[in-house]
Design a protein around this motif. Sequence first.
Motif, PDB file in Angstrom:
ATOM      1  N   MET A 114       0.843  -1.195   0.000  1.00 21.58           N
ATOM      2  CA  MET A 114       0.000   0.000   0.000  1.00 21.58           C
ATOM      3  C   MET A 114       0.882   1.249   0.000  1.00 21.58           C
ATOM      4  SD  MET A 114      -2.914  -1.044   2.825  1.00 21.58           S
ATOM      5  CE  MET A 114      -1.695  -1.200   4.132  1.00 21.58           C
ATOM      6  N   ARG A 161      -4.819  -0.360  -1.525  1.00 19.03           N
ATOM      7  CA  ARG A 161      -5.112   1.074  -1.483  1.00 19.03           C
ATOM      8  C   ARG A 161      -6.253   1.329  -2.466  1.00 19.03           C
ATOM      9  NH1 ARG A 161      -1.377   6.092  -3.648  1.00 19.03           N
ATOM     10  NH2 ARG A 161      -2.356   7.761  -2.406  1.00 19.03           N
ATOM     11  N   THR A 188      -0.175   2.542   8.322  1.00 18.53           N
ATOM     12  CA  THR A 188      -0.086   3.767   7.513  1.00 18.53           C
ATOM     13  C   THR A 188       0.503   4.928   8.306  1.00 18.53           C
ATOM     14  OG1 THR A 188      -2.377   4.363   8.095  1.00 18.53           O
ATOM     15  CG2 THR A 188      -2.042   3.068   6.087  1.00 18.53           C
ATOM     16  N   TYR A 239      -7.700   3.037   2.485  1.00 17.99           N
ATOM     17  CA  TYR A 239      -6.976   1.780   2.539  1.00 17.99           C
ATOM     18  C   TYR A 239      -7.914   0.691   3.065  1.00 17.99           C
ATOM     19  CZ  TYR A 239      -2.978   4.861   2.029  1.00 17.99           C
ATOM     20  OH  TYR A 239      -2.099   5.807   1.551  1.00 17.99           O
TER      21      TYR A 239
END
Length: 684
Positions: free
Chosen positions: A356, A496, A667, A502
């Motif tokens: 991602m 993603r 993230t 996400y």
Amino acid sequence: MADRYRTTQSDFGGVGLLQTPTARFADEGAFSFNANRVSPYSRYSISVTPLPWFEATLRYTAMTNLTYGGEDNDFGGDQSNKDKAFDAKFRLWEESYWMPQVALGFVDVGGTGLFSSEYFVANKRFWDLDLSLGIAWGYHGTRGDISNPFGGLRDSERAGRESGDRGGNFNTSTYFSGPAAFFGGVEYQTPWDRLRLKLEVDGNDYSSEPGDPDFDVAGSRFNIGAVFQVRDGIDISAGWERGNTAMIGITFSTNLKTGRGPEKFLDPEPEERRPLPAGVSGQTVDWADVSERLKDNAGFEVEEIAIRDREVIVTGEQTTYRNEAEGVTRASRVLDNSLGEGTYDWYTLVNKPRGMAVSETSINPQRLREYEQNAADTEDLRRGIVNATPSVVSKDVMHTAELDNFDWGLSLGYKQNMGGPDGFILYQFLARVNAEYRFNRNNWVRGNLGVNLLNNFDKFEMRGTSNLPQVRTHIREYLITSDVVLENLQYTHTRRLDRDVYAMGYIGLLESMFGGIGGEVLYRPFDAGWAIGVDANWVKQRGFRQDFDFRDYSTWTGHITGYSQTRFWDILAKGSAGRYLAGDYGATLDLSRRFANGVTVGAWATKTDVSSEDFGEGSFDKGIYFTFPFDAFFSRSTTSSGTIAWNPTTRDGGARLARQYGLYNMTNARNIDHFNDGFGLMTE
């Protein structure tokens, strides 16, 4: 040389004199473990200062003249009675030239109330003398020097806990009630920096101790003591209290904020600056060699390398350096040594954990060269680094790296159950085999197999009971049934979905007690300081042997979670609402503080539609936790971290699924503050 004006711990834990607290606070980020003995009590406490104006203390008191559960209960064996408590102290006013420092404190807030007390205290320093004076209600105010100064606003008598009270609730009706007493004293820093002396006046007359313990009441309200600093971080204390009892204790302390861990001498040295090559182009560079060096030296596992105009774009995942800024500057040196001067204006690293794309960091190589030559300062260098959200651009791919599909390793595991009637600490050490197979960068299977090495779970005899589905109180059965356990085995897919969205799906043996299927979606704008996520799971309870067997119980569980990274002391507030494992509905509030070096201190509380009576001891779920990056202990950099959590009781209400991965943590590079913290540490 010892700090002449450092703080020291009290008998109860937390900054203070002996039996009494003071208005002083340890440095921001301070962490200490304190153990002492004042018959008939042995106290063990952890104290932390996550904010410069807030101190929290977790304490266990062993009442060695009472058996666990009292004389009428035989489930505790010969174990002494244990009382757990949580204290909080807040600075109301900071000391100035004329004014003293003032603090408000709560002892045993929300606990059993056996030692509960509230107080105001002030401190003023005069050279090497630090004077304190306070007023206390409850345990520390039983001498009753004065009637309640709040008059008719509070009860003239202090009510105790009602029979059958489960504890855990904030019994605000008793706060600042009943008679009050003065306390105070002086701490003297001797000419020998390592030695400090203490003298205090106690507000407790010890005539109404918990359980009516068999010891003499105080022969004197004066206590004296001394603290000797053996070395930085270790204090030995001794004293004479109540006019008839000796005290001895030890304190270990460190600072979670400023601690850097050992020197990373096992890390490779950054590549030496080579003479910059001339006349290179994308077609003449050995990109495979660059890719290997980026992985070996900069910890950046490359997915692809591409060129767009005068920019080199490297996409991959940082797998070694928790400090992203260090990884970026190391990678820039590797690229510079290969590409030369004047050919490219920007080196961009796109961080793509678990497939991602989370963030991209671009560095101007000329600005880095100037910084290395002392022609630019740290502010100039930071202005030459741009953080942004990854974007789709037209580019020429020069190299695509092969994925290393399989990885495995060995580690040592530890489990414990603390504070139960069968033993104060029941423990187990495990050997763990961890293995992962990656089908591609977004799809992988990971599992952990644990093998028992050493434990004292043979003492674990008391079975858990509950008025709810037993989703956690079968802990004894899960811990003692098998010496070889499959702790988890999970297939995970990530994606993603959009610029700031996400998603993750997973299936398998999700944790030691539950398996099932679930997913999570997270909306997290780049560097916005907030995010919102949703997770939903169908789970089934695993068998006690923790293999592939399941029990009959199954349920749906899931939550909506909001995240807010406040500018107020960099506190992360997480609020979740949804359905828990026992089928109860409610909400969880989690507050944490992350220091620049990666250490996190946090606390959570969950309240659901389960009544205090049905929940059982503790009334509602709550706890504290510490997350430590592993490179704080090792001489080699790593992105891994571990969490130590303390939950006063294992109950079924408010129980959440212990998921292996969470999108918010995956993230984290979208928070520029984390990069800036690392940049600051790197350039200090």
